[in-house]
Design a protein around this motif. Structure first.
Motif, PDB file in Angstrom:
ATOM      1  N   PRO A 112      46.111  28.884  40.586  1.00  0.00           N
ATOM      2  CA  PRO A 112      46.198  30.235  40.015  1.00  0.00           C
ATOM      3  C   PRO A 112      45.010  31.140  40.324  1.00  0.00           C
ATOM      4  CG  PRO A 112      46.900  28.617  38.412  1.00  0.00           C
ATOM      5  CD  PRO A 112      46.350  27.838  39.573  1.00  0.00           C
ATOM      6  N   SER A 113      43.909  30.574  40.814  1.00  0.00           N
ATOM      7  CA  SER A 113      42.770  31.419  41.177  1.00  0.00           C
ATOM      8  C   SER A 113      42.954  32.082  42.539  1.00  0.00           C
ATOM      9  CB  SER A 113      41.478  30.600  41.178  1.00  0.00           C
ATOM     10  OG  SER A 113      41.522  29.581  42.167  1.00  0.00           O
ATOM     11  N   HIS A 114      43.972  31.709  43.270  1.00  0.00           N
ATOM     12  CA  HIS A 114      44.245  32.325  44.567  1.00  0.00           C
ATOM     13  C   HIS A 114      45.004  33.631  44.330  1.00  0.00           C
ATOM     14  CE1 HIS A 114      44.064  28.046  46.498  1.00  0.00           C
ATOM     15  NE2 HIS A 114      42.893  28.482  46.101  1.00  0.00           N
ATOM     16  N   THR A 115      44.290  34.612  43.820  1.00  0.00           N
ATOM     17  CA  THR A 115      44.923  35.829  43.331  1.00  0.00           C
ATOM     18  C   THR A 115      44.785  36.982  44.311  1.00  0.00           C
ATOM     19  OG1 THR A 115      42.896  36.411  42.134  1.00  0.00           O
ATOM     20  CG2 THR A 115      44.573  35.187  40.931  1.00  0.00           C
ATOM     21  N   TYR A 116      45.807  37.830  44.291  1.00  0.00           N
ATOM     22  CA  TYR A 116      45.813  39.049  45.085  1.00  0.00           C
ATOM     23  C   TYR A 116      46.484  40.150  44.274  1.00  0.00           C
ATOM     24  CZ  TYR A 116      44.895  36.010  49.115  1.00  0.00           C
ATOM     25  OH  TYR A 116      44.340  35.091  49.971  1.00  0.00           O
TER      26      TYR A 116
END
Length: 450
Positions: free
Chosen positions: A312-316
């Motif tokens: 979930p930290s792979h955010t855009y």
């Protein structure tokens, strides 16, 4: 804008931020020199932890919780272990929910046997049994058990009720067994990081967007790892409590230990609506409170977000994803090649680009983060007078509890969703952890879940 402060921070009067390197400003604002040791006691977290610490040492805490909760994947082993260790009664309220293996077999378990075991344990030892399809674990606790100044322990990763003034911790089953045996939860006093919310969210920006913006900023650098996230600042008042709950439950994805929020009249209204006005009390940091760090969030700058595999930290921002779709998805595919046990599996996202846009085959709205009343109502408004079509895309909606379900029925939200072609299901956590609505081979699922 999400800004991380380099060092410790004093919060004065709830809205004035003073970095530790500028500590002289505290005296300018208050007329008294800053006392770091005393200011550390000014956090909401300190007041709750000290009230639940049964030792005289605040550096090495021995915590006894007010209540506990487990679901049907974990409660069988916990109860059996406690029984074998001599437990005769549950010493504190213990909620046993049936929201994880309700609709499918997980790991070969016989689901209904687990449920009957939970019911028999609740009857024998004095617990609270929540039947299948009635509520997901954390929504039940929000509606019936969370309260200002309390502490709750759960055998589920996303045990978070900070927006209701409760410090909640998700732990392994062994820690719950210790509580059942009247032992303590033993930890060093954690760091406390302020999450200072300013401004208010823009229209169309939901709680998951706020949560993902914070997660993206703090996960990789471990900024809040094993610490308590304390939500303060004027921006808290810009969110209703159901919205705050959606942000709060996602704090697990930051690697923090627990969370706590300042409370207000909206918190009181939520608890009163659920028949528990006595569970409310105002929680605020002291006039001078010291935090080990601060995350400053200008809510007005947060845009709709998306988290891509594999965390979930792979955010855009969705605007950024759409503008650089091919490049971003190719980077995700490269990451998969680095971590895959079998690089021949053929994982692909770029093949979902159709006419320059990302095409998905499945949508899910569910769980303690997505299945709240306000999230589902927003979806109903978006899909009013619209239709999902009759092609491969499907949308399933899981309300988080029967009270949420009934109110959405009463107000016509489900009629709008059903008319648009969505499928309404019962309270179930499966879509959150991969045990429900498994997509077709090579299909892409987007999920409004934890």
């Amino acid at each position: 804008m999400v800004k991380l402060y380099d060092g410790g921070v004093y919060l004065v009067g709830g809205n004035k931020i003073v970095e530790e390197k500028d500590v002289a400003k505290v005296q300018e604002l208050t007329g008294q020199a800053a006392n770091k040791a005393e200011a550390k006691k000014g956090t909401i977290a300190y007041s709750i932890l000290s009230a639940h610490n049964v030792s005289d040492n605040m550096d090495k805490l021995r915590i006894k919780f007010d209540a506990m909760t487990s679901h049907d994947i974990t409660f069988v082993g916990i109860v059996q272990t406690a029984k074998a260790s001599g437990m005769e009664r549950f010493p504190i309220p213990y909620v046993l929910t049936n929201c994880h293996n309700s609709l499918c077999a997980v790991g070969g378990t016989i689901n209904e046997d687990d449920h009957v075991f939970g019911l028999s344990a609740a009857k024998k030892y004095g617990g609270i049994y929540v039947p299948p399809h009635m509520a997901v674990i954390h929504q039940y606790m929000r509606e019936t058990m969370a309260g200002c100044g309390r502490m709750i322990l759960g055998s589920d990763s996303h045990t978070r009720y900070g927006a209701l003034g409760t410090m909640a911790v998700g732990e392994g089953g062994g820690e719950l067994v210790k509580q059942l045996l009247c032992d303590t939860y033993d930890i060093a006093y954690p760091g406390v990081v302020a999450i200072y919310l300013d401004g208010k969210p823009q229209p169309g920006v939901g709680p998951q967007d706020i949560a993902l913006a914070i997660i993206g900023a703090v996960f990789k650098n471990g900024y809040v790892k094993n610490k308590v996230m304390e939500f303060v600042g004027p921006g808290v008042a810009s969110m209703h409590t159901d919205y705050r709950n959606g942000v709060d439950v996602m704090t697990t994805e930051t690697t923090c230990l627990s969370s706590i929020w300042r409370t207000d009249e909206d918190t009181k209204q939520f608890l009163t609506m659920h028949g528990r006005p006595d569970a409310y009390k105002e929680l605020n940091p002291a006039d001078v409170a010291y935090y080990d760090g601060m995350v400053y969030v200008d809510l007005s700058t947060v845009k709709p977000m998306i988290a891509l595999p594999f965390h979930p930290s792979h955010t855009y921002e969705i605007d950024e994803l759409n503008a650089n779709l091919g490049d971003i998805l190719r980077e995700v595919e490269k990451t998969e090649q680095l971590i895959a046990d079998n690089p021949q599996l053929g994982f692909s996202l770029t093949d979902k680009i159709v006419d320059g846009k990302l095409q998905v085959q499945q949508g899910i709205i569910a769980g303690c983060a997505g299945g709240t009343y306000s999230n589902i109502m927003e979806a109903a408004h978006i899909l009013r007078n619209a239709h999902l079509g009759q092609d491969e895309f499907t949308l399933s909606v899981y309300p988080s509890s029967i009270p949420v379900y009934m109110d959405l029925v009463k107000k016509g939200a489900f009629t709008q969703l059903l008319t648009a072609g969505a499928v309404i299901k019962t309270a179930f956590c499966g879509p959150c952890f991969g045990a429900g609505d498994t997509p077709a081979n090579n299909a892409l699922s987007i999920r409004h879940t934890t």
